[in-house]
Scaffold this motif. Structure first.
Motif, PDB file in Angstrom:
ATOM      1  N   GLU A 126       0.816  -1.217   0.000  1.00  0.00           N
ATOM      2  CA  GLU A 126       0.000   0.000   0.000  1.00  0.00           C
ATOM      3  C   GLU A 126       0.845   1.260   0.000  1.00  0.00           C
ATOM      4  O   GLU A 126       0.339   2.364  -0.272  1.00  0.00           O
ATOM      5  CB  GLU A 126      -0.954   0.011   1.198  1.00  0.00           C
ATOM      6  N   ASP A 127       2.139   1.130   0.284  1.00  0.00           N
ATOM      7  CA  ASP A 127       3.025   2.293   0.318  1.00  0.00           C
ATOM      8  C   ASP A 127       3.743   2.543  -0.998  1.00  0.00           C
ATOM      9  O   ASP A 127       4.511   3.507  -1.107  1.00  0.00           O
ATOM     10  CB  ASP A 127       4.076   2.124   1.426  1.00  0.00           C
ATOM     11  N   VAL A 128       3.541   1.691  -1.985  1.00  0.00           N
ATOM     12  CA  VAL A 128       4.237   1.852  -3.261  1.00  0.00           C
ATOM     13  C   VAL A 128       3.763   3.116  -3.965  1.00  0.00           C
ATOM     14  O   VAL A 128       2.560   3.388  -4.057  1.00  0.00           O
ATOM     15  CB  VAL A 128       4.017   0.614  -4.152  1.00  0.00           C
ATOM     16  N   THR A 129       4.718   3.900  -4.441  1.00  0.00           N
ATOM     17  CA  THR A 129       4.422   5.160  -5.122  1.00  0.00           C
ATOM     18  C   THR A 129       3.892   4.894  -6.524  1.00  0.00           C
ATOM     19  O   THR A 129       4.446   4.064  -7.265  1.00  0.00           O
ATOM     20  CB  THR A 129       5.693   6.020  -5.214  1.00  0.00           C
ATOM     21  N   ALA A 130       2.837   5.585  -6.888  1.00  0.00           N
ATOM     22  CA  ALA A 130       2.205   5.368  -8.193  1.00  0.00           C
ATOM     23  C   ALA A 130       3.117   5.805  -9.330  1.00  0.00           C
ATOM     24  O   ALA A 130       3.729   6.876  -9.285  1.00  0.00           O
ATOM     25  CB  ALA A 130       0.878   6.112  -8.270  1.00  0.00           C
ATOM     26  N   ARG A 257      12.566   3.902  -6.739  1.00  0.00           N
ATOM     27  CA  ARG A 257      11.723   5.081  -6.952  1.00  0.00           C
ATOM     28  C   ARG A 257      10.281   4.796  -6.531  1.00  0.00           C
ATOM     29  O   ARG A 257       9.571   5.683  -6.051  1.00  0.00           O
ATOM     30  CB  ARG A 257      11.794   5.484  -8.423  1.00  0.00           C
ATOM     31  N   ALA A 258       9.854   3.537  -6.679  1.00  0.00           N
ATOM     32  CA  ALA A 258       8.493   3.162  -6.286  1.00  0.00           C
ATOM     33  C   ALA A 258       8.346   2.995  -4.777  1.00  0.00           C
ATOM     34  O   ALA A 258       7.224   2.836  -4.282  1.00  0.00           O
ATOM     35  CB  ALA A 258       8.092   1.869  -6.982  1.00  0.00           C
ATOM     36  N   GLY A 259       9.462   3.006  -4.064  1.00  0.00           N
ATOM     37  CA  GLY A 259       9.397   2.930  -2.610  1.00  0.00           C
ATOM     38  C   GLY A 259       9.906   1.636  -2.006  1.00  0.00           C
ATOM     39  O   GLY A 259       9.854   1.468  -0.776  1.00  0.00           O
ATOM     40  N   LEU A 260      10.395   0.694  -2.824  1.00  0.00           N
ATOM     41  CA  LEU A 260      10.950  -0.526  -2.266  1.00  0.00           C
ATOM     42  C   LEU A 260      12.343  -0.240  -1.704  1.00  0.00           C
ATOM     43  O   LEU A 260      13.117   0.517  -2.295  1.00  0.00           O
ATOM     44  CB  LEU A 260      11.017  -1.643  -3.303  1.00  0.00           C
ATOM     45  N   VAL A 261      12.630  -0.843  -0.575  1.00  0.00           N
ATOM     46  CA  VAL A 261      13.858  -0.571   0.167  1.00  0.00           C
ATOM     47  C   VAL A 261      14.751  -1.808   0.154  1.00  0.00           C
ATOM     48  O   VAL A 261      14.266  -2.919   0.401  1.00  0.00           O
ATOM     49  CB  VAL A 261      13.518  -0.184   1.622  1.00  0.00           C
TER      50      VAL A 261
END
Length: 275
Positions: A126-130, A257-261
């Motif tokens: 749910e935290d992945v950037t669109a 960039r999509a928020g994966l760490v």
């Protein structure tokens, strides 16, 4: 991202299962023609493809040391499996925390050499950037399963044919959520998502030449993250190659960039049978 103390077992487990699913569930004629063999050893999986047209990608063993200790005996069992099935080359993927002291000598004595390094990443879906694109993005219909598979394989530099049959067979299976991007009526990019309990794994993402730079892969990450949320998954994982110093990996850039760490790095040990 607030994560549990260690996501490693979950990250390794979901990758084990999607790789096992790709190969073990290949259509029967393809399974035979490609010379596929799979087994579970020491808490991980060993996957072999004797007639691998890609040059060796599909023969690999991974997932060790998270539910059972990774020992020299486990390694020997894995190598015996490959010898038994006539597979002369494979990759053993090991997370740093499970590698025993003195492993370099053990590996060298068995014909293993250190290869490339992969980076494992994670996020809450749910935290992945669109990501945005002008292309139309959506699930893969069964009528376009083979075109989708061919786009993926070609993007990875792998030949179509038997591998097309294997990859296309994931379309319509309950644990899989294949997605694609279309430019008008032409399918030009694809990616896959595997569901395994509370975990989901991004995998197999590629764009046809001539349609790169349009944001297809960022949008496909978003679409698959939404599918993971809809399936009730709590964690989204991915893995990609670590770039050499001074170089870039576009897949890694898209994921971050999509928020994966990044969670950890994993070495690929390449095994070749003695001639």
């Amino acid at each position: 991202m607030t994560a549990p103390a260690d996501l490693t077992p979950l990250a390794e487990a979901v990758e084990c299962e999607f790789m096992h699913s790709y190969e073990s569930q290949a259509p029967a004629p393809t399974y035979t023609d490609l010379g596929i063999a799979t087994t579970r050893i020491g808490g991980g999986v060993a996957l072999g493809m004797r007639n691998d047209p890609s040059g060796g990608y599909w023969s690999k063993a991974l997932g060790f040391g998270t539910t059972e200790p990774f020992t020299v005996q486990v390694l020997d069992d894995v190598l015996d499996f490959y010898r038994e099935h006539g597979i002369g080359q494979a990759v053993i993927q090991l997370i740093p925390s499970v590698v025993p002291a003195g492993f370099e000598e053990v590996a060298a004595a068995r014909g293993l050499t250190p290869g490339s390094t992969w980076i494992k990443l994670a996020a809450r879906p749910e935290d992945v950037t669109a990501g945005r694109t002008r292309l139309r993005v959506g699930p893969v219909p069964t009528t376009e399963a083979r075109r989708w598979a061919d786009v993926l394989l070609t993007g990875f530099g792998m030949p179509t044919g038997g591998l097309t049959d294997m990859v296309a067979a994931t379309v319509g299976r309950p644990a899989w959520r294949p997605c694609a991007a279309w430019d008008g009526g032409e399918l030009v990019a694809g990616a896959n998502l595997f569901l395994h309990g509370e975990a989901a794994a991004l995998n197999a993402a590629a764009t046809a030449s001539g349609h790169r730079g349009l944001g297809a892969q960022s949008a496909l990450i978003t679409a698959r993250a939404r599918a993971a949320v809809e399936a009730g998954c709590r964690w989204l994982f991915a893995e990609t190659g670590k770039p050499a110093p001074g170089q870039q990996n576009p897949s890694l850039n898209n994921l971050r960039r999509a928020g994966l760490v990044p969670l950890y790095e994993r070495r690929n040990w390449v095994w070749r049978a003695a001639s």
